[in-house]
Enzyme design. Structure first.
Site, short mmCIF file in Angstrom:
data_model
loop_
_atom_site.label_atom_id
_atom_site.label_comp_id
_atom_site.label_asym_id
_atom_site.label_seq_id
_atom_site.Cartn_x
_atom_site.Cartn_y
_atom_site.Cartn_z
N SER A 1 12.21 1.80 -2.42
CA SER A 1 11.71 2.51 -3.60
C SER A 1 12.30 3.91 -3.57
O SER A 1 12.73 4.39 -2.52
CB SER A 1 10.18 2.59 -3.54
OG SER A 1 9.67 3.51 -4.49
N TYR B 1 2.00 4.00 0.64
CA TYR B 1 3.22 3.45 0.04
C TYR B 1 4.44 4.27 0.43
O TYR B 1 5.48 3.72 0.82
CB TYR B 1 3.05 3.41 -1.48
CG TYR B 1 4.13 2.68 -2.23
CD1 TYR B 1 4.09 1.29 -2.33
CD2 TYR B 1 5.17 3.36 -2.86
CE1 TYR B 1 5.07 0.60 -3.04
CE2 TYR B 1 6.15 2.68 -3.56
CZ TYR B 1 6.09 1.30 -3.65
OH TYR B 1 7.06 0.61 -4.34
#
Length: 257
Positions: free
Chosen positions: A139, A152
């Protein structure tokens, strides 16, 4: 070229399904994975459409033994997993003082530890045949941080570091490892975020997309799943044999700032 086999986690919906369809179109054998109740049917439909051999396994990324069984089943069926694409991921947004510990454990387990367990499982066969591709969908948050996403961001930064390590270990054996770092991709999960934040901020969903979700991207557009799939296809080829240990941004200029 002998038909190669690719295992894609979280491949019965969203980004993973787009990647699976791209590899199916090129004739790869596919191992599908997902927790959706219709996952097996989705996998069978893709295999039928593109006339490829396939296997579906609903292994939960939080269960290492299930992941080892998944790899064993795939190797029994196809001989070797040539390309592993670690795509499965989950998210939770919360200030650190309120962040549920069980969510922290789950996010680290699904987004980071599963990549370790699967890589370890496929490694011996890749090493023996002196070819392998480990591709992880990280990401933009593997390179930069955002508030309220501690687990995350930690997991995705961990994935990038893990990728660099196995790139070094795999270099003598023809095994490459790379991470793809997308910005926001329009999936069902993002659609839910758009609807929730539109209600919270009293904005239209288009306004939420531009002013909230895509605020940090120079290009105010969601990243197409096709762009991620195309990058995966390239990394799987012989032409990418010297591209390893990289964190490849497809983020509309987010990490350039």
């Amino acid at each position: 070229m002998q038909k190669r086999t690719v295992l894609i986690t979280g491949s019965t919906s969203g980004i993973g399904l787009a990647i699976a369809k791209a590899f199916a179109q090129e004739g790869y054998n596919l191992i599908f994975n997902g927790l959706e109740t219709d996952g097996a049917q989705t996998a069978a439909a893709v295999a039928e459409e593109y006339q490829i051999a396939h296997l579906f396994d609903p292994a939960n990324m939080l269960h290492p033994e299930a992941l080892r069984t998944l790899v064993m089943r795939a190797e029994q069926r196809f001989g070797c997993i040539d390309i592993l694409i670690n795509n499965a991921g989950i998210q939770h947004v919360s200030p650190i003082e309120d962040f549920p510990e069980e969510k922290w454990d789950a996010i680290l387990g699904v987004n980071l530890s599963s990549a370790f367990h699967l890589t370890k499982a496929v490694w011996p066969a890749m090493k023996q045949q002196r070819f392998g591709r480990i591709i992880t969908i990280a990401s933009a948050h593997g390179l930069v941080a955002s508030e309220f996403k501690s687990a995350y961001v930690a997991a995705k930064h961990g994935v990038v570091g893990f990728t660099k390590t196995i790139a070094l270990e795999g270099a003598p054996y023809g095994i490459t490892a790379n991470a793809i770092c997308p910005g926001y991709v329009r999936t069902a999960l993002v659609d839910k975020q758009l609807a929730d934040q539109a209600a919270t901020h009293h904005l239209s969903e288009d306004e939420v997309a531009e002013k909230v979700l895509l605020a940090k991207q120079a290009i105010k557009q969601f990243i197409p799943t096709e762009s991620i799939a195309a990058m995966c296809l390239f990394l799987a080829t012989e032409k990418a044999a010297t591209l390893t240990g990289a964190a490849l941004s497809i983020d509309g200029g987010w990490s350039a700032q």
